[in-house]
Design an enzyme around this catalytic site. Structure first.
Site, PDB file in Angstrom:
ATOM      1  N   GLY A 354      26.860  41.089  32.374  1.00 34.47           N
ATOM      2  CA  GLY A 354      25.667  41.824  33.515  1.00 34.47           C
ATOM      3  C   GLY A 354      24.589  41.687  32.893  1.00 34.47           C
ATOM      4  O   GLY A 354      24.448  41.221  31.876  1.00 34.47           O
ATOM      5  N   SER A 355      23.537  42.714  33.583  1.00 38.20           N
ATOM      6  CA  SER A 355      21.871  42.224  32.578  1.00 38.20           C
ATOM      7  C   SER A 355      22.032  43.083  31.577  1.00 38.20           C
ATOM      8  O   SER A 355      20.632  42.798  31.288  1.00 38.20           O
ATOM      9  CB  SER A 355      21.470  43.396  34.404  1.00 38.20           C
ATOM     10  N   THR A 356      22.747  43.691  30.969  1.00 33.53           N
ATOM     11  CA  THR A 356      22.192  44.562  29.782  1.00 33.53           C
ATOM     12  C   THR A 356      22.675  43.249  28.832  1.00 33.53           C
ATOM     13  O   THR A 356      22.199  43.389  28.314  1.00 33.53           O
ATOM     14  CB  THR A 356      23.867  46.345  29.436  1.00 33.53           C
TER      15      THR A 356
END
Length: 763
Positions: A354-356
C-alpha cells in the site's frame, strides 16, 4: 563347546577299549598302545583349541558378540560429555535463550515401594482423587484422565502424556508443595535437558530449540525454527567422550579417566535486540491487538545508521516458556499445532504494502527529476488502459482536489503517484524497484526467507505498483529500502547478529554495518524525508495529522518525524480482495528525526475489526521516546575486549553451490557476500578456499548466469578489479588511489560486455 568335547573324548576311549579286547596284547603292550592313542587325542584336542583361538583372535567375535568391546567393558566405561548449547543474548548480554532442565511427572503405584523404616512411598487408591485435583490445578490435566491412568492394572508406575511433560522447575515445586500439604506420596519427576526462555520475547524471531528425538536427552537439543534453527551449527557445539576405569566390582571410578576428548560448547550469539525496547514493544502490541481486534500485527524498530534490528514482534505469537499461543488463532488446532503452523511475518510472508511504498516512488521521481513539488494536478479518477485509478477520498470530492505534488504525497494520492510513474516510464520505474532490491531476499542469515514479486510487465500493474498494489514485499525488504531513505541514499542490509563469542577459544566476531548499494542520490533521499514530515504536520492534506486533536499523530519529544501512512487492499486466498469497512492492511513508517534519522519504526495491522491510526502511533511514540532514553548505550559500538581475539574462519570452496544458501551461510559467519550474475550455481569466488578471514570481509561470488552491472557503491579497488577480470570490463579509476567506490559510469542493471569501459570514482 562342552558337548563337543565330551563326544570327542568319548569316541577314542571306546576305540581303545575295543582294540584292546581284540588284540589280547600283554599289559605292557596295551599300555604303549593306550599311550599312543592318548598322545594322538591330545594333539587333536590341542589343534582344535589352536584353531578356535586363532579364529577368535582374527574375527574378534563369538556368537555375534564383539569380544574386545566386552573385555573393555569389564575394566572401563565410555561416557558422553555433553556440549553446552550456546546462549542467545540481547545486545547488552541479557539472556534470551539458555540451557536448562524441565521435568516429566510420574506416579508410583507399586506397594512394595517403601522407605527403610517402612513408610509408604507410593500412591494408594485413596489418594487418586487428590492427585487428580492437583494435576488439574497445576497441569490442566483432565481429572477423569488422571484417575484412569492411576487405576491401570499390573503397572508399577504411570505417566500422563504430553501435558505431564516439559514441566518447569517452578511448576514442579508447586506440585510437590501441593502434594505435601495434603499428605500425598508417590509423585516423582524425571529431569530432561531443555531450553529456557523469558516468556514472550520476540518469540517467532528467536524461535525454539528442543530435544532431537522426543525425550531422549542423549541426542541433545536442536533448533526447530527461528534463530535457534538458522544458527544451529553455531549454537549446538560438539559432544565429547570420557573413558573411566572400573574397579573389581565393575563400578566406574569417577575422576579416574583413561582418556578424554573434551566437549566443545556452542558459541554464544549476541543479537542486536535491546531487552528494554523489546519488552516494551511486546506490551504495547498487546494493547494494540486488544483495541484493534486485528488478525495480524507486525512491528519492528531498526537503528537507522547501522541496520540493527532493535526490537521486533508479531501477533499472533507465543510464550516461548509455556509454548502457548498469544493472539488470534484457529481454535480447531491445539496450541502446539498453532505454534508450529505460525510463520515469522517479518521475513516469511509477503503482502501488498500500500501507500507506505510511495516513499520509494517519490525517491525515484526526485532522482530522475520527474517530481516538481509545486506543480499542481487534479486528483480526479485517472484512466489507465482498462482500469481506473482513484484516490481514497474520491467519494468525498468526486471531481477531485487540486493540489501540488508535495500535497499529493502528504495526502497519499494514488493519482499523483501514478502521474509520477507514468512520467518516469515503466523501464525506469522497474529499474528503481530493482535498485531497491525488491523481489530479492535480504539473505541476512535467517532461513526460509520469502522473495516477494515485482509487478507484472504491463502498464496497469506498473502504475498500480507506484502506490503499493500489484507488488508483493516482505516487512524486512521494506525496512531495507527505508534505510536508503534514512542514510542519504546508502542502503544497509538489516542484521540481527551483534557478535558471536566463542568461549572455548576466547575469541569473537563483531558485526559492522553493511552497505548493499545506493539506489538514489543523497539529495533525493533527504528530500523524501522532508516531504514525509508534511504527512504528519499538514493540517489540510496530511494523512498522519489528527484533525480531531489538532496535532500530529506521531510525536517524539518535540523532534520532527518523517512519516508515511498506508492502506492496502488484502488479497483473499479464494480470489480478489477482502471487502468490508476495515478489510485492509493499515501501516505506517516513522523515521526520527527528519534530518539524519536515528531510528526507523514500521508497523502493519491486518484486517482489524475497527481502525484508527492511533493504534500505530500509540505504539510508535512511547517506543521511540524510550529509544532516545537509551540512545547513548545503543550508540555504543560493540567492540572486542582487548583480551579477546578476533575469531578467524577458514573459507570453504563454494564453487558449484547454490548462491542463495551460500549468501545465508556467509552472513552467519559475519562476512559480506555479493552475488554477481543470475545463475543457479557459483563458478568463481574472489577469495580462495582455505583463506583465513576476519569478520566483515567482502567476498564476490560469480554465477553461471547472465551478468548485468551490479551496484558497486562502497566496493574496494580490488573488488572492482576482480569484477573486471571476470567480465572483461576495462576499468578507469578516478579520484583517490585508495578508498571506496562512490560513483560508477555503468549503472546498476545495465548490460555488461567484454571491452566495455567502466569509469569508477574512489573516495
Amino acid at each position: 563347546m562342552i558337548d563337543f568335547l565330551k563326544k570327542l573324548f568319548k569316541l577314542p576311549f571306546r576305540k581303545v577299549a575295543k582294540n584292546a579286547a581284540k588284540s589280547h596284547l600283554t599289559p605292557e603292550a596295551n599300555r604303549k598302545r593306550i599311550a599312543q592313542d592318548i598322545l594322538i587325542l591330545a594333539i587333536l584336542v590341542f589343534t582344535v583349541f589352536i584353531v578356535r583361538f586363532s579364529w577368535l583372535v582374527v574375527t574378534d567375535s563369538s556368537n555375534g558378540v564383539k569380544l574386545s568391546e566386552r573385555a573393555t567393558a569389564n575394566y572401563s566405561e565410555t561416557v558422553t560429555i555433553f556440549a553446552k548449547r550456546g546462549s542467545i543474548l540481547d545486545r547488552e548480554g541479557t539472556p534470551i535463550a539458555t540451557d536448562s532442565s524441565d521435568y516429566s511427572v510420574y506416579v508410583i503405584l507399586d506397594k512394595a515401594y517403601v522407605s527403610g523404616d517402612g513408610k509408604k512411598l507410593y500412591a494408594a487408591p485413596a489418594d487418586f482423587a487428590k492427585i487428580a485435583k492437583i494435576f488439574k490445578d497445576k497441569l490442566e490435566l483432565d481429572e477423569s484422565y488422571t484417575k484412569e491412568q492411576l487405576s491401570r492394572e499390573g503397572v508399577s508406575q504411570v505417566e500422563f502424556g504430553t501435558k505431564g511433560k516439559h514441566i518447569s522447575y517452578t511448576n514442579k515445586e508447586e506440585i510437590e508443595e501441593a502434594a505435601k500439604a495434603v499428605g500425598i506420596t508417590g509423585i516423582g519427576f524425571t529431569s530432561h535437558l531443555a531450553r529456557s526462555y523469558g516468556g514472550n520475547f520476540a518469540s517467532n524471531f528467536i524461535g525454539l530449540a528442543g530435544l532431537k528425538d522426543g525425550d531422549d536427552d542423549t541426542k541433545g537439543l536442536v533448533g526447530q525454527f527461528g534463530i535457534e534453527a538458522a544458527l544451529d551449527d553455531i549454537l549446538s557445539g560438539k559432544n565429547g567422550v570420557e573413558t573411566l576405569e572400573k574397579d573389581k566390582n565393575g563400578q566406574a571410578l569417577q575422576g579416574v579417566a583413561k582418556s578424554i576428548v573434551p566437549a566443545k560448547d556452542g558459541e554464544d550469539v549476541y543479537t542486536t535486540l535491546s531487552a528494554p525496547l523489546q519488552i516494551q514493544l511486546e506490551q504495547l502490541i498487546d494493547t494494540a491487538l486488544e483495541n484493534s481486534g486485528a488478525e495480524e500485527i507486525v512491528a519492528t524498530l531498526v537503528k537507522a545508521n547501522t541496520g540493527e534490528i532493535l526490537a521486533t514482534t508479531q501477533r499472533p505469537t507465543f510464550d516461548a516458556s509455556t509454548q502457548t499461543v498469544i493472539g488470534p488463532k484457529n481454535d480447531k488446532k491445539s496450541d502446539k499445532e498453532n505454534l508450529f503452523y505460525q510463520m515469522n511475518f517479518l521475513y516469511q510472508t509477503v503482502f501488498e504494502p500500500g501507500s507506505t511504498f510511495k516513499v520509494f516512488t517519490l525517491g525515484a521521481a526526485i532522482d530522475t527529476n520527474k517530481f516538481s513539488a509545486n506543480s499542481t494536478y487534479v486528483s480526479a479518477p485517472l484512466e489507465v488502459a482498462d482500469t481506473i485509478v482513484r484516490d481514497w477520498d474520491v467519494e468525498d470530492v468526486p471531481s477531485g482536489n487540486r493540489m501540488t505534488y508535495a500535497q499529493g504525497f502528504a495526502h497519499s494520492s494514488n493519482v499523483g503517484m501514478s502521474n509520477l510513474q507514468k512520467a518516469m516510464g515503466d523501464e525506469v520505474w522497474d529499474d528503481y524497484l530493482k535498485r531497491f532490491k525488491f523481489g530479492v531476499p535480504t539473505r541476512m542469515g535467517v532461513i526460509e526467507e520469502s522473495f516477494g514479486n515485482l509487478p507484472e510487465p504491463n502498464i496497469v500493474a506498473q502504475v498500480n505498483s507506484s502506490f503499493g498494489q500489484g507488488v508483493s514485499v516482505t516487512e524486512l525488504q521494506m525496512l531495507r529500502g527505508y534505510t536508503a531513505i534514512a542514510n542519504g541514499g546508502e542502503m544497509l542490509e538489516p542484521h540481527f547478529i551483534s557478535k558471536i563469542a566463542n568461549i572455548n577459544d576466547n575469541t569473537e566476531r563483531v558485526t559492522k554495518r553493511e552497505i548493499v548499494g545506493k539506489p538514489i542520490s543523497e539529495n533525493a533521499a533527504d528530500s523524501v524525508l522532508k516531504y514525509m514530515v508534511g504527512v504528519g504536520t499538514d493540517n489540510v492534506f496530511g494523512t498522519a495529522y489528527n484533525w480531531f486533536a489538532g496535532e500530529p499523530y506521531f510525536r517524539v519529544g518535540g523532534r520532527e518525524v518523517s512519516v508515511k501512512t498506508g492502506t492496502a487492499e488484502v488479497a483473499n486466498p479464494t480470489g480478489g480482495y477482502y471487502k468490508g469497512l476495515t478489510s485492509y492492511l493499515y501501516s505506517a513508517v516513522a523515521m526520527v528525526p527528519a534530518e539524519n534519522p536515528d531510528f526507523i519504526f514500521y508497523m502493519t495491522v491486518k484486517l482489524p475489526s475497527n481502525w484508527t491510526l492511533a493504534f500505530i502511533s500509540d505504539v510508535a511514540n512511547p517506543l521511540l521516546e524510550r529509544a532516545y532514553e537509551l540512545k547513548s548505550s545503543l550508540d555504543t559500538q560493540v567492540t572486542s575486549n582487548d583480551r579477546v581475539k578476533e575469531a578467524k574462519i577458514t573459507l570453504k570452496d563454494y564453487k558449484g553451490k547454490a548462491p542463495g544458501l551460500t549468501l545465508e551461510q556467509l552472513r552467519r559467519l559475519i562476512l559480506k557476500p555479493v552475488v554477481i550474475g543470475s545463475g543457479d550455481a557459483i563458478t568463481e569466488q574472489s577469495i580462495e578456499a582455505g583463506t583465513k578471514l576476519g569478520a566483515n570481509e567482502r567476498i564476490l561470488l560469480l554465477t553461471n548466469g547472465e551478468i548485468t552491472m551490479p551496484d558497486i557503491y562502497d566496493w574496494s579497488k580490488q573488488d572492482v578489479e576482480t569484477l573486471a577480470k571476470w567480465t572483461g570490463l576495462e576499468v578507469i579509476f578516478e579520484g583517490d588511489d585508495v578508498g571506496k567506490v562512490t560513483e560508477q559510469s555503468i549503472k546498476m542493471n545495465e548490460e555488461v560486455k567484454k571491452g566495455l569501459k567502466l569509469t569508477v570514482t574512489l573516495k
